[in-house]
Design a protein around this motif. Structure first.
Motif, mmCIF file in Angstrom:
data_model
loop_
_atom_site.group_PDB
_atom_site.id
_atom_site.type_symbol
_atom_site.label_atom_id
_atom_site.label_comp_id
_atom_site.label_asym_id
_atom_site.label_seq_id
_atom_site.Cartn_x
_atom_site.Cartn_y
_atom_site.Cartn_z
ATOM 1 N N LEU A 38 1.458 -1.380 0.064
ATOM 2 C CA LEU A 38 0.142 0.320 0.007
ATOM 3 C C LEU A 38 1.318 1.274 0.495
ATOM 4 O O LEU A 38 2.136 2.062 0.785
ATOM 5 N N SER A 39 0.797 1.801 -0.545
ATOM 6 C CA SER A 39 1.705 3.955 -0.740
ATOM 7 C C SER A 39 0.585 4.228 -2.132
ATOM 8 O O SER A 39 -0.135 4.444 -2.188
ATOM 9 N N LYS A 40 0.790 6.049 -1.094
ATOM 10 C CA LYS A 40 -0.190 6.691 -1.699
ATOM 11 C C LYS A 40 -0.335 6.432 -3.110
ATOM 12 O O LYS A 40 0.796 7.070 -3.854
ATOM 13 N N PRO A 100 4.465 6.436 7.715
ATOM 14 C CA PRO A 100 4.661 5.195 6.624
ATOM 15 C C PRO A 100 4.999 6.280 4.753
ATOM 16 O O PRO A 100 3.951 6.441 4.494
ATOM 17 N N GLN A 101 6.175 6.060 4.073
ATOM 18 C CA GLN A 101 6.109 5.716 2.905
ATOM 19 C C GLN A 101 5.054 4.508 2.072
ATOM 20 O O GLN A 101 4.246 4.921 1.227
ATOM 21 N N TRP A 102 6.021 3.796 2.354
ATOM 22 C CA TRP A 102 4.699 2.330 1.944
ATOM 23 C C TRP A 102 5.155 1.667 2.669
ATOM 24 O O TRP A 102 5.316 1.195 4.049
ATOM 25 N N TYR A 132 -6.293 4.295 6.117
ATOM 26 C CA TYR A 132 -5.607 5.341 7.418
ATOM 27 C C TYR A 132 -4.373 6.234 7.406
ATOM 28 O O TYR A 132 -3.697 6.840 7.890
ATOM 29 N N PHE A 133 -3.526 5.137 6.458
ATOM 30 C CA PHE A 133 -2.577 5.763 6.567
ATOM 31 C C PHE A 133 -2.163 7.093 4.635
ATOM 32 O O PHE A 133 -1.524 7.898 5.017
ATOM 33 N N PHE A 134 -3.050 6.634 4.380
ATOM 34 C CA PHE A 134 -2.407 7.454 2.871
ATOM 35 C C PHE A 134 -4.280 7.845 1.749
ATOM 36 O O PHE A 134 -3.917 8.114 0.689
ATOM 37 N N GLY A 135 -5.147 7.755 3.332
ATOM 38 C CA GLY A 135 -6.592 8.748 2.992
ATOM 39 C C GLY A 135 -6.123 10.204 2.526
ATOM 40 O O GLY A 135 -5.424 10.887 3.309
ATOM 41 N N LYS A 136 -6.969 11.166 1.717
ATOM 42 C CA LYS A 136 -7.390 12.450 1.887
ATOM 43 C C LYS A 136 -7.358 12.786 3.126
ATOM 44 O O LYS A 136 -6.994 13.761 3.798
#
Length: 398
Positions: A224-226, A342-344, A378-382
């Motif tokens: 998972l990553s942005k 986290p970056q990924w 949780y980590f990468f959402g808007k």
């Protein structure tokens, strides 16, 4: 009354006999396959996590807190069946010199210092069990399958290109056959999409790593990553040769060749640089078998011989084997890995015994129950997710 007692005794006898125990091995997997054995301990995350320092690496309280959350998410999504599960969290391995290791082994270990700042959690499924004096299942030995959630994981989903790596730079290839034009081999095709793995994870980068490539056991990997964009750079042929030339003196100390051969290796490198001058800015792609290059490979790279970037079959036809780009993590991303974001995120699990019921049940539970969308948001959402984690389906359901 006598009939009832007799039936009860028979039931107990049949249950006992169903759990087949073998000395030094434990209960056979088939005999406990349908038992919801569960977790050794249900983890309760502390309200205020504590940070941690290992050598020069500092893991913030927030990063440790994320690791503890990962355990909770796994335990809420999976009820161990046919195995006993333990859980914990961890951080990067710190490179250490070993007096019993070879010079080459210690040199490669030094490259761990260049890996991104990583922290994560594991779920360890003990497969061979016995019972203690209280009649509870406990591990017979350390054989286990694993499910892991890790921030900025790279080491265990990639293969290092050690010759051009150092304590400052980690070069690697990711054996993602799903993104390769040749795809998976016939032998790996079915396993790569076990229980519709592709269908369930179609929105995220995911792939299957066959056994004996990165680790002994086969792995299923989800990243998972942005915006599904990984912060990796593809390395050019020019950068490869520049780094290789820089590393020549160091490798002559680690895996030395004769003075004559060292001179020959240098001449061959000069010739290769000239040969690839017109492709200097092309992406450096190699076969997986070429990731562990040594000085001897440059000694052998004489005119007429194949070199690191050749991909010929026995008839001289190009493109015989799958090739993968050499990568490195972007410098900006390496620095950001140390922050609380986290970056990924890597979610991976092993299938060391893909035909065993407990391993199939783990795979099935992750695909059906684990809420990948929640974790992504949780980590990468808007917008920051505020509601608590809920699995897609209850692990106690059928």
């Amino acid at each position: 009354m006598k009939i009832i007692v007799l039936i009860s005794s028979l039931a107990i006898s049949m249950t006992t006999q169903a759990q087949v125990y073998k000395e030094r091995i434990g209960f056979t997997l088939e005999s406990i396959a349908e038992i919801d054995i569960g977790w050794i301990k249900i983890y309760n995350r502390p309200i205020t996590p504590t940070g941690k320092t290992l050598s020069t690496r500092v893991y913030s309280a927030k990063q440790i807190g994320y690791s503890q959350q990962f355990i909770e998410w796994m335990q809420q999504s999976y009820l161990p069946k046919g195995c006993l599960d333990g859980a914990g969290y961890y951080q990067n391995a710190i490179p250490k010199f070993s007096g019993t290791n070879s010079l080459l082994g210690n040199a490669i270990n030094e490259h761990l210092a260049a890996l991104p700042h990583m922290y994560g959690a594991f779920s360890r499924m003990y497969m061979y069990l016995k019972k203690d004096e209280n009649g509870k299942f406990v591990p017979q030995n350390n054989f286990a399958a694993y499910w892991r959630i890790e921030a900025n994981q790279l080491q265990h989903i990639s293969m290092p290109v050690s010759f051009i790596s150092s304590a400052d730079d980690y070069y690697f290839v990711i054996p993602d056959f799903s993104s390769n034009s040749k795809g998976y081999s016939y032998d790996d095709k079915a396993a790569s999409n076990l229980m519709n793995f592709d269908k369930y994870l179609k929105d995220y980068k995911h792939f299957y790593i066959p056994p004996k490539i990165v680790e002994d056991d086969q792995q299923y990997v989800v990243i998972l990553s942005k915006n599904n964009e990984l912060p990796f750079e593809k390395v050019t042929i020019g950068e490869f040769f520049t780094q290789a030339e820089k590393q020549f003196p160091g490798w002559q100390k680690i895996t030395p060749v004769s003075t004559e051969n060292f001179s020959l290796a240098q001449k061959n490198l000069t010739r290769l640089k000239e040969n690839y001058k017109s492709k200097w800015n092309n992406i450096a792609e190699i076969k997986l078998s070429n990731n562990q290059i040594e000085l001897q490979d440059f000694v052998n790279a004489k005119e007429g011989n194949t070199d690191i970037f050749d991909n010929l079959d026995i008839y001289g036809k190009e493109g015989a084997m799958p090739t993968f780009p050499i990568l490195k993590v972007k410098k900006t991303a390496l620095a950001l890995c140390k922050t609380d974001q986290p970056q990924w995120l890597v979610i991976r699990w092993t299938m060391g015994m893909p035909n065993a019921s407990f391993n199939k049940y783990l795979h099935e539970s992750i695909l059906n129950n684990f809420n990948f969308d929640y974790v992504y948001n949780y980590f990468f959402g808007k917008n920051k997710v505020v509601e608590v984690y809920k699995p897609l389906r209850s692990p106690t359901g059928k």
